[in-house]
Design an enzyme around this catalytic site. Sequence first.
Site, PDB file in Angstrom:
ATOM      1  N   GLY A 294      -6.758   0.929   6.042  1.00  0.00           N
ATOM      2  CA  GLY A 294      -6.164   0.053   5.035  1.00  0.00           C
ATOM      3  C   GLY A 294      -6.372  -1.405   5.382  1.00  0.00           C
ATOM      4  O   GLY A 294      -7.416  -1.994   5.111  1.00  0.00           O
TER       5      GLY A 294
ATOM      6  N   GLY B 126       0.312   0.762   8.067  1.00  0.00           N
ATOM      7  CA  GLY B 126       0.678  -0.650   7.936  1.00  0.00           C
ATOM      8  C   GLY B 126       1.697  -1.144   8.944  1.00  0.00           C
ATOM      9  O   GLY B 126       2.247  -2.237   8.791  1.00  0.00           O
TER      10      GLY B 126
ATOM     11  N   SER C 102      -2.928   2.367  10.617  1.00  0.00           N
ATOM     12  CA  SER C 102      -3.079   1.300  11.612  1.00  0.00           C
ATOM     13  C   SER C 102      -4.305   1.464  12.501  1.00  0.00           C
ATOM     14  O   SER C 102      -4.292   1.051  13.664  1.00  0.00           O
ATOM     15  CB  SER C 102      -1.807   1.166  12.469  1.00  0.00           C
ATOM     16  OG  SER C 102      -0.713   0.785  11.664  1.00  0.00           O
TER      17      SER C 102
ATOM     18  N   GLU D 268      -2.642  11.065   7.649  1.00  0.00           N
ATOM     19  CA  GLU D 268      -2.066   9.729   7.735  1.00  0.00           C
ATOM     20  C   GLU D 268      -0.559   9.822   7.938  1.00  0.00           C
ATOM     21  O   GLU D 268       0.191   9.984   6.961  1.00  0.00           O
ATOM     22  CB  GLU D 268      -2.338   8.950   6.445  1.00  0.00           C
ATOM     23  CG  GLU D 268      -3.809   8.729   6.160  1.00  0.00           C
ATOM     24  CD  GLU D 268      -4.010   7.521   5.277  1.00  0.00           C
ATOM     25  OE1 GLU D 268      -4.691   6.590   5.707  1.00  0.00           O
ATOM     26  OE2 GLU D 268      -3.465   7.491   4.163  1.00  0.00           O
TER      27      GLU D 268
ATOM     28  N   ASN E 145      -9.611   1.490   2.411  1.00  0.00           N
ATOM     29  CA  ASN E 145      -8.711   1.595   1.262  1.00  0.00           C
ATOM     30  C   ASN E 145      -8.071   0.224   1.054  1.00  0.00           C
ATOM     31  O   ASN E 145      -7.196  -0.170   1.818  1.00  0.00           O
ATOM     32  CB  ASN E 145      -7.649   2.666   1.564  1.00  0.00           C
ATOM     33  CG  ASN E 145      -6.550   2.717   0.518  1.00  0.00           C
ATOM     34  OD1 ASN E 145      -6.673   2.121  -0.552  1.00  0.00           O
ATOM     35  ND2 ASN E 145      -5.480   3.431   0.823  1.00  0.00           N
ATOM     36  N   TRP E 146      -8.552  -0.471   0.034  1.00  0.00           N
ATOM     37  CA  TRP E 146      -8.051  -1.837  -0.195  1.00  0.00           C
ATOM     38  C   TRP E 146      -6.664  -1.837  -0.843  1.00  0.00           C
ATOM     39  O   TRP E 146      -6.050  -2.894  -0.975  1.00  0.00           O
ATOM     40  CB  TRP E 146      -9.055  -2.621  -1.048  1.00  0.00           C
ATOM     41  CG  TRP E 146     -10.197  -3.187  -0.248  1.00  0.00           C
ATOM     42  CD1 TRP E 146     -10.539  -2.852   1.037  1.00  0.00           C
ATOM     43  CD2 TRP E 146     -11.132  -4.178  -0.653  1.00  0.00           C
ATOM     44  NE1 TRP E 146     -11.627  -3.577   1.447  1.00  0.00           N
ATOM     45  CE2 TRP E 146     -12.016  -4.401   0.428  1.00  0.00           C
ATOM     46  CE3 TRP E 146     -11.324  -4.903  -1.835  1.00  0.00           C
ATOM     47  CZ2 TRP E 146     -13.069  -5.329   0.364  1.00  0.00           C
ATOM     48  CZ3 TRP E 146     -12.381  -5.818  -1.912  1.00  0.00           C
ATOM     49  CH2 TRP E 146     -13.232  -6.024  -0.808  1.00  0.00           C
ATOM     50  N   LYS E 147      -6.201  -0.683  -1.313  1.00  0.00           N
ATOM     51  CA  LYS E 147      -4.897  -0.597  -1.993  1.00  0.00           C
ATOM     52  C   LYS E 147      -4.851  -1.645  -3.125  1.00  0.00           C
ATOM     53  O   LYS E 147      -5.885  -1.909  -3.747  1.00  0.00           O
ATOM     54  CB  LYS E 147      -3.761  -0.776  -0.978  1.00  0.00           C
ATOM     55  CG  LYS E 147      -3.920   0.174   0.220  1.00  0.00           C
ATOM     56  CD  LYS E 147      -2.735   0.244   1.114  1.00  0.00           C
ATOM     57  CE  LYS E 147      -3.027   1.221   2.245  1.00  0.00           C
ATOM     58  NZ  LYS E 147      -1.880   1.471   3.106  1.00  0.00           N
TER      59      LYS E 147
ATOM     60  N   GLU F  10       1.512   6.668  -0.392  1.00  0.00           N
ATOM     61  CA  GLU F  10       2.143   5.650  -1.235  1.00  0.00           C
ATOM     62  C   GLU F  10       2.263   6.151  -2.676  1.00  0.00           C
ATOM     63  O   GLU F  10       3.227   5.834  -3.370  1.00  0.00           O
ATOM     64  CB  GLU F  10       1.350   4.330  -1.139  1.00  0.00           C
ATOM     65  CG  GLU F  10       1.597   3.659   0.210  1.00  0.00           C
ATOM     66  CD  GLU F  10       0.469   2.780   0.712  1.00  0.00           C
ATOM     67  OE1 GLU F  10      -0.427   2.410  -0.060  1.00  0.00           O
ATOM     68  OE2 GLU F  10       0.496   2.471   1.923  1.00  0.00           O
TER      69      GLU F  10
ATOM     70  N   HIS G 247      -2.500   9.929  -1.689  1.00  0.00           N
ATOM     71  CA  HIS G 247      -2.065   8.981  -0.656  1.00  0.00           C
ATOM     72  C   HIS G 247      -0.533   8.971  -0.616  1.00  0.00           C
ATOM     73  O   HIS G 247       0.122   9.091  -1.653  1.00  0.00           O
ATOM     74  CB  HIS G 247      -2.610   7.584  -0.964  1.00  0.00           C
ATOM     75  CG  HIS G 247      -2.413   6.633   0.185  1.00  0.00           C
ATOM     76  ND1 HIS G 247      -1.203   6.040   0.433  1.00  0.00           N
ATOM     77  CD2 HIS G 247      -3.250   6.214   1.155  1.00  0.00           C
ATOM     78  CE1 HIS G 247      -1.312   5.279   1.520  1.00  0.00           C
ATOM     79  NE2 HIS G 247      -2.548   5.372   1.981  1.00  0.00           N
TER      80      HIS G 247
END
Length: 246
Positions: free
Chosen positions: A228, A167, A207, A161, A9-11, A94, A92
């Site tokens: 990520g 992160g 992570s 998650e 997931n490159w966000k 976020e 997600h």
Amino acid sequence: MRRRLIAGNWKMNGSREALAELDGIAAAAGAAPDVDVAICPPFTLIERAAARVPSLPIGAQDCHAAPNGAHTGCVSAGMLVEAGEKLVIVGHSERRADQGETDAQVKAKAEAAIAAGLIAIVCVGETEAQRDAGEAETVVCTQLRGSVPVAGGDVLVVAYEPVWAIGTGRIPSMTDVSAMHAAIRADLVDMLGAERAETVRILYGGSMNAGNAADLLAVPNVDGGLVGGASLTAAAFVPIIEAAAG
Ligand code: PGA
């Protein structure tokens, strides 16, 4: 037997130059035929990514639940298919936090994605305060029941998650990962029936990196990873693919 899936997931990261990383990732994926590997770049890079590495499934990080209409700034599942997508992440944490997405909205997105022919990766996870309060399983299973559509098999993937692990470089203990993935599997059996539930892959995310992937992937009911930061370069991502193949 569920095939392992390692999804990056490159966000909101990446550029045209960064697509060069996909060459090494696609080569590693080709050398690991028993592992499914995918990368989810930002919308703007999807078509180029799909054209650059046709063997590597490319995904998106969100879709709208409607097929089209007056939804400024949104992209539908059908549009993603046309761009060359094979899968999409929905719900997600976020997006749940930044865009206020609800379980019902996430479920509608997952249903739209599956109806359009995409694999839907539905994300669930507790905050640190919820874990500290002893509510992690209740929170995650409530999200699961509200966000997961009634579908099984390859089209549905669940990603656990923990929000506090994303992160941060911190991960739960293997005991906690095992307990949560078992709870998710049990709830899926309840929701979908045993036969369908057994086909749904449950990814761990938060992570995951070259140093911890093998341990995480050895936990029962961990069927892969949603990665990520460590998916942004081939150097960081390829060892995770290798751990899944190993
Ligand atoms: P991370 O992100 O691997 O950078 O922790 C995972 C995710 O949010 O999907």
